[in-house]
Scaffold this motif. Structure first.
Motif, mmCIF file in Angstrom:
data_model
loop_
_atom_site.group_PDB
_atom_site.id
_atom_site.type_symbol
_atom_site.label_atom_id
_atom_site.label_comp_id
_atom_site.label_asym_id
_atom_site.label_seq_id
_atom_site.Cartn_x
_atom_site.Cartn_y
_atom_site.Cartn_z
ATOM 1 N N ARG A 199 3.707 -102.398 -1.293
ATOM 2 C CA ARG A 199 2.485 -103.183 -1.118
ATOM 3 C C ARG A 199 2.800 -104.645 -0.825
ATOM 4 N NH1 ARG A 199 -1.599 -100.507 -5.689
ATOM 5 N NH2 ARG A 199 -1.657 -98.439 -4.690
ATOM 6 N N THR A 210 -5.602 -97.767 -3.793
ATOM 7 C CA THR A 210 -5.327 -97.859 -2.353
ATOM 8 C C THR A 210 -5.391 -96.489 -1.710
ATOM 9 O OG1 THR A 210 -3.896 -99.782 -2.731
ATOM 10 C CG2 THR A 210 -3.661 -98.632 -0.621
ATOM 11 N N GLN A 240 -8.450 -100.897 -1.661
ATOM 12 C CA GLN A 240 -7.750 -101.214 -0.411
ATOM 13 C C GLN A 240 -7.656 -99.954 0.443
ATOM 14 O OE1 GLN A 240 -4.639 -104.643 -1.799
ATOM 15 N NE2 GLN A 240 -4.136 -102.584 -2.480
#
Length: 424
Positions: A199, A210, A240
């Protein structure tokens, strides 16, 4: 003396060529081998057959999916004893003049194929010519697709794992032919890159849920719609999204002009060779379900959330992975929202699914490459003495196919006592 390996692939989706190229790189990294990749249809068949395998397949799964799936399931139910007259034989036989000439010119010690067409081609040639090389083929799905029964003349059939042995034997393979070692995907997917480190490299925040979305590599254009549904599902949540568009430039451009809620960060990616890095950064992935993609996700210990609108072989892959507890699926935006929030809000479920993937992980490409390189050197002197007429290979094989078909059908299994085993 250098080991010579001839790799047979075809262009029907990206997985077959990707595995062929990964295997070539692996073989060359382990040994000073001479490796040659040949697209079986593009090199030796008609333009029509090339179009059908690539553009025709794309059209079928993109625009005519119900029809494609109906044909797939029809042929999957066919009796294996029809192997010498199945519908794929006509396509494969058209390659045999050129393939036999290639074999005699290159004189490989090993022929390795990433598609059942290669297995069928070898099986057909063995009816007339005793090939002195070792012949190996890999199944790149978690299902025996139609026509694998026509490839029983190879020396070795590499399958996903032991769960697939029973059906392979039903289709005519012997136990000694089966290598339950997995799918030979890019070895980088087995690298244990720390999620926080991945990340950081991608400019993403650590500790935030995510989701990776990846639909750009196949023959289906529904990725942008699913991306929008995911954005709606995550509204009001801090999350995300890594959106890998692949070669879908239209999707990439649309997302570039979109605006998102403050709590949602979107990393919009076009075509990339760094898929393993993006996989390492994700908590869960939304994807279609081709066998090579599935294996890459498994190798990265990623729980999977999969759209149910897919080609039949991918549905079999999904059924198998759901049975193993590593995948969930959805039919529409409502089910997508339910499942993504379930995974987001239940860290134990997410962890359990991730842990279960480890039971399926295999370094197949390393095992298979070493197996290939340990194969004996081939002696072509007997075949060279026959002065083969390469313009007549197809005709000679066709004659033997008729004889083999008659013999095979005479031994047809009794369907009442011998039924096709189930994978799951």
């Amino acid at each position: 003396m250098k080991k010579r390996i001839l790799i047979l692939s075809i262009t029907a989706g990206n997985g077959h060529n990707a595995c062929a190229n990964s295997m070539k790189r692996k073989l060359e990294s382990l040994d000073d081998a001479e490796v040659k990749i040949v697209d079986l249809l593009k090199s030796f068949s008609t333009k029509l057959n090339v179009w059908v395998s690539d553009k025709g397949y794309s059209l079928s799964v993109g625009k005519l999916l119900p029809l494609y799936n109906a044909f797939y399931n029809h042929y999957k139910k066919a009796a294996p004893e029809k192997r010498y007259s199945c519908s794929s034989q006509k396509t494969v036989v058209s390659t045999l003049n050129g393939l036999m000439k290639e074999i005699m010119n290159f004189k490989p010690d090993v022929i390795y194929s990433t598609h059942f067409y290669g297995a069928i081609a070898v099986t057909d040639l063995q009816l007339v010519y005793k090939l002195p090389c070792t012949t190996i083929v890999s199944n790149l799905d978690y299902v025996n697709s139609p026509f694998w029964e026509a490839g029983i003349g190879v020396d070795y059939f590499a399958i996903p794992n032991e769960d697939f042995i029973e059906e392979c034997i039903y289709e005519g393979y012997s136990r000694e032919q089966l290598l339950p070692i997995g799918l030979p995907v890019d070895e980088r997917t087995l690298e244990r890159l720390d999620k926080s480190e991945a990340r950081k490299k991608l400019g993403l925040e650590d500790g935030v849920f995510t989701v990776m979305v990846m639909f750009g590599g196949g023959h289906w254009n529904g990725g942008f719609k699913i991306f929008n549904e995911l954005v709606t599902a995550l509204k009001g949540r801090k999350a995300q999204i890594i959106m890998v568009n692949g070669r879908n430039e239209e999707s990439y451009k649309k997302i570039e002009h979109m605006h998102f809620d403050k709590g949602l960060k979107v990393l919009n990616v076009g075509f990339t060779n760094d898929v393993p890095l993006y996989l390492s950064a994700a908590d869960v992935i939304l994807n279609k379900f081709g066998g090579t993609s599935v294996t890459e996700m498994i190798n990265k210990s990623l729980p999977m959330l999969i759209i149910e609108k897919m080609a039949a072989q991918e549905q079999y892959n999904l059924d198998y992975m759901k049975g193993k507890g590593v995948a969930l699926s959805f039919k529409n935006g409502k089910e997508l929202k339910q499942n993504i929030l379930k995974l987001m809000d239940d860290p134990e479920l997410l962890k359990s699914m991730s842990e279960k993937t480890k039971e399926l992980q295999k370094n197949s490409i390393d095992m298979l490459a070493k197996f290939i390189l340990n194969s004996p050197t081939a002696d072509y002197s007997e075949l060279e003495s026959r002065n083969i007429d390469f313009d007549r290979v197809e005709k000679e094989v066709k004659k033997q196919l008729k004889i083999a078909d008659k013999s095979s059908r005479a031994h047809k299994k009794d369907k009442k006592t011998k039924r096709r085993p189930k994978f799951v």
